[in-house]
Design a protein around this motif. Sequence first.
Motif, PDB file in Angstrom:
ATOM      1  N   UNK A   1      -4.061   0.548   5.169  1.00 49.59           N
ATOM      2  CA  UNK A   1      -3.106   1.090   4.202  1.00 49.59           C
ATOM      3  C   UNK A   1      -2.346  -0.033   3.500  1.00 49.59           C
ATOM      4  N   UNK A   2      -2.004  -1.089   4.244  1.00 51.18           N
ATOM      5  CA  UNK A   2      -1.323  -2.228   3.644  1.00 51.18           C
ATOM      6  C   UNK A   2      -2.209  -2.949   2.644  1.00 51.18           C
ATOM      7  N   UNK A   3      -3.491  -3.130   2.987  1.00 54.55           N
ATOM      8  CA  UNK A   3      -4.451  -3.762   2.063  1.00 54.55           C
ATOM      9  C   UNK A   3      -4.542  -2.979   0.763  1.00 54.55           C
ATOM     10  N   UNK A   4      -4.688  -1.682   0.905  1.00 54.63           N
ATOM     11  CA  UNK A   4      -4.838  -0.810  -0.264  1.00 54.63           C
ATOM     12  C   UNK A   4      -3.604  -0.856  -1.154  1.00 54.63           C
ATOM     13  N   UNK A   5      -2.431  -0.766  -0.549  1.00 55.09           N
ATOM     14  CA  UNK A   5      -1.206  -0.729  -1.347  1.00 55.09           C
ATOM     15  C   UNK A   5      -0.900  -2.085  -1.982  1.00 55.09           C
ATOM     16  N   UNK A   6      -1.328  -3.168  -1.350  1.00 59.78           N
ATOM     17  CA  UNK A   6      -1.121  -4.493  -1.949  1.00 59.78           C
ATOM     18  C   UNK A   6      -2.006  -4.664  -3.180  1.00 59.78           C
TER      19      UNK A   6
ATOM     20  N   UNK B   1      -3.110  -2.231  -4.955  1.00 62.59           N
ATOM     21  CA  UNK B   1      -2.558  -1.292  -5.928  1.00 62.59           C
ATOM     22  C   UNK B   1      -1.317  -1.881  -6.592  1.00 62.59           C
ATOM     23  N   UNK B   2      -0.501  -2.598  -5.826  1.00 66.89           N
ATOM     24  CA  UNK B   2       0.686  -3.243  -6.388  1.00 66.89           C
ATOM     25  C   UNK B   2       0.293  -4.270  -7.438  1.00 66.89           C
ATOM     26  N   UNK B   3      -0.722  -5.084  -7.141  1.00 67.42           N
ATOM     27  CA  UNK B   3      -1.188  -6.076  -8.115  1.00 67.42           C
ATOM     28  C   UNK B   3      -1.715  -5.390  -9.372  1.00 67.42           C
ATOM     29  N   UNK B   4      -2.450  -4.284  -9.183  1.00 66.90           N
ATOM     30  CA  UNK B   4      -3.007  -3.558 -10.322  1.00 66.90           C
ATOM     31  C   UNK B   4      -1.903  -3.002 -11.213  1.00 66.90           C
ATOM     32  N   UNK B   5      -0.869  -2.467 -10.602  1.00 64.35           N
ATOM     33  CA  UNK B   5       0.212  -1.875 -11.394  1.00 64.35           C
ATOM     34  C   UNK B   5       1.185  -2.926 -11.911  1.00 64.35           C
TER      35      UNK B   5
END
Length: 666
Positions: free
Chosen positions: A169-174, A176-180
């Motif tokens: 979940x941390x990998x995914x959200x990180x 996603x954070x870079x993408x946004x």
Amino acid sequence: MKLTRKSNAAPVAGKPALGISRRQFMKHAGIATGGIAAASLMGTGMMRRVEAKEVPHDAPIEVKRTICSACAVGCGLYAEVQNGVWTGQEPAFDHPFNAGGHCAKGAALREHGHGEKRLKYPMKLVDGKWKKLSWEDAINEVGDQMLSIRKESGPDSVYFMGSAKFSNEGCYMYRKLAAMWGTNNVDHSARICHSTTVAGVANTWGYGAQTNSFNDIQNANAIFLIGANPAEAHPVAMQHILIAKERKHAKIIVVDPRFSRTAAHSDLHCAIRPGTDIPFIYGMLWHIFENGWEDKTFIKQRVFEMESIRAEVKKFPPKEVENITGVSEVDVYQAAKLMADNRPGTVIWCMGGTQHHVGNANTRAYCILQLALGNMGVSGGGTNIFRGHDNVQGATDLGLLFDNLPGYYGLTTGAWAHWTHVWDLDMAWVKNRFDQTPYLGKDPMTTPGIPCSRWHDGVLEEKSKLAQKDNIRMAFFWGQSVNTETRQRDVRDALDKMDTVVVVDPFPTMAGVMHRRKNGVYLLPAATQFETEGSVSNSGRSIQWREKVIEPLFESKTDLEIMYRLAQKLGIDEQYTKRIAKENGLLVIEDITREINRGMWTIGMTGQSPERIKLHTQNWGTFSNKTLEAAGGPAKGKPMVYLGHVGARQKRNILVPKFCITNQNT
């Protein structure tokens, strides 16, 4: 004259007063004849009487199930907690991966929960001295710096170094954070270790991952290890190898320049010259083709272009292979015959196979050997690639990469359309987060970013040579530092040159200290994975759930909370968490798992609900150590949460696709 005897009792422990400086101590200790003589120079201020503290020992012991973070075998661990303190640990004897096995690295896990060397609170480097900050001030200052750089130089001037220590979940959200934020300048440690595996294996099987499971090695009749030393690096995985040797009399072939501890268990050790992996494999294939040992039916039904390999292999006769590799004709022949006579056989490799300038071709060669022998799509076969970090496979699967979105979707417009749909966002909004000016004729949104092995080039290289608006001016080193990189002088220069360095980690790391800066460095204390919960994928891509063992120590915060606070500061929190619920101001981690499953269609990561993963973790004792299927309990008859591979167990009736082995030397 009467002498008065003074007490030799040391004073009660109070404020330390050494009495001599460190320089004086080292000087005196150097000329002293022994430790006692040196100790006598310390004075009584160093030796203080210890007073016992009353600690209730009758408090109930709570047992938590967690997963070892030392490597990617995924060993189960029982953590004992008393009064909120991690007081003991035991390897799980009922866990299907380790069955009570443990290694020296895993045995030290409890130290993470004691904090002797932990970063305790946010800090900032000011005029060469570290200053304590509140979390509010730290987030505000870091966020303001990001927004300022974005306005002046664009979003690509901030680099997001990620971590294989995140949960899935941390990998995914990180990512996603870079993408946004609007950049593809995000990566993690797989770039430095198994990126050559991902490329080489993906070009053969379709995606780069271990094809079977650790447990399935028990079903092998031959085990071929090249560039791997699991007896030291993956001791519990070595147990599965030894089970195959003891119960099935599996033949073990070790190809390694050194006579390692793994080689000590082998039937055949081939000490090749470093870097001659491909000639050695081709030498084996020469004997396989010459003697008709190849699996002709498998090749006819499932393999493209093996004839091209056959023609290439003819250029590597035994004498030539011996001259190149340093391995005798007899040993190369014996390695080929052992693999041919004892099928199914598995091929195992690790860093010794990947860390070469021809690493991609090495991994392709290993795969070709298995195709020639027909060792794919069967239990006991496959290419088993041992990972080093506990979640490096999950981080790779979930797109913590400069050239991919989660699920290996790439960066095409279609890939972005898929994930913006998953996020329930307007594609135009996401696109507008990226720089709108093409550089070197490329659209920033669909252009790969800078890999973590070359982030420093993004700082030091001339701006005109970069496919982005400006140089990297700020970098996050989140759970991964810089000491894994070879060009340390350039790394240090880059750390010096950037506007801001942000280290987010449970411990102070090299990124926070190897620079020559006086200002502009932030140390933010992240919690360990034992102070939060979430899922983790081992090398075989079996997914398990970690329970929270203890609350975050000191002032540390979980990765997800820090990311969410940054998103709030940057004004993108609404979009960032649109489909994720919050409780007490924190993200509901199970909702993140569900969002992952909503989008990961490419590799079948769509049925791993948090409820299912937790159920399997709570009942790991019901799963077979050999087949990973539950013999009883609530998951009876089902395999442990696992992503099916081309080398999966026969009884699952996997239809093996056709494999392509062209472009071997690319």
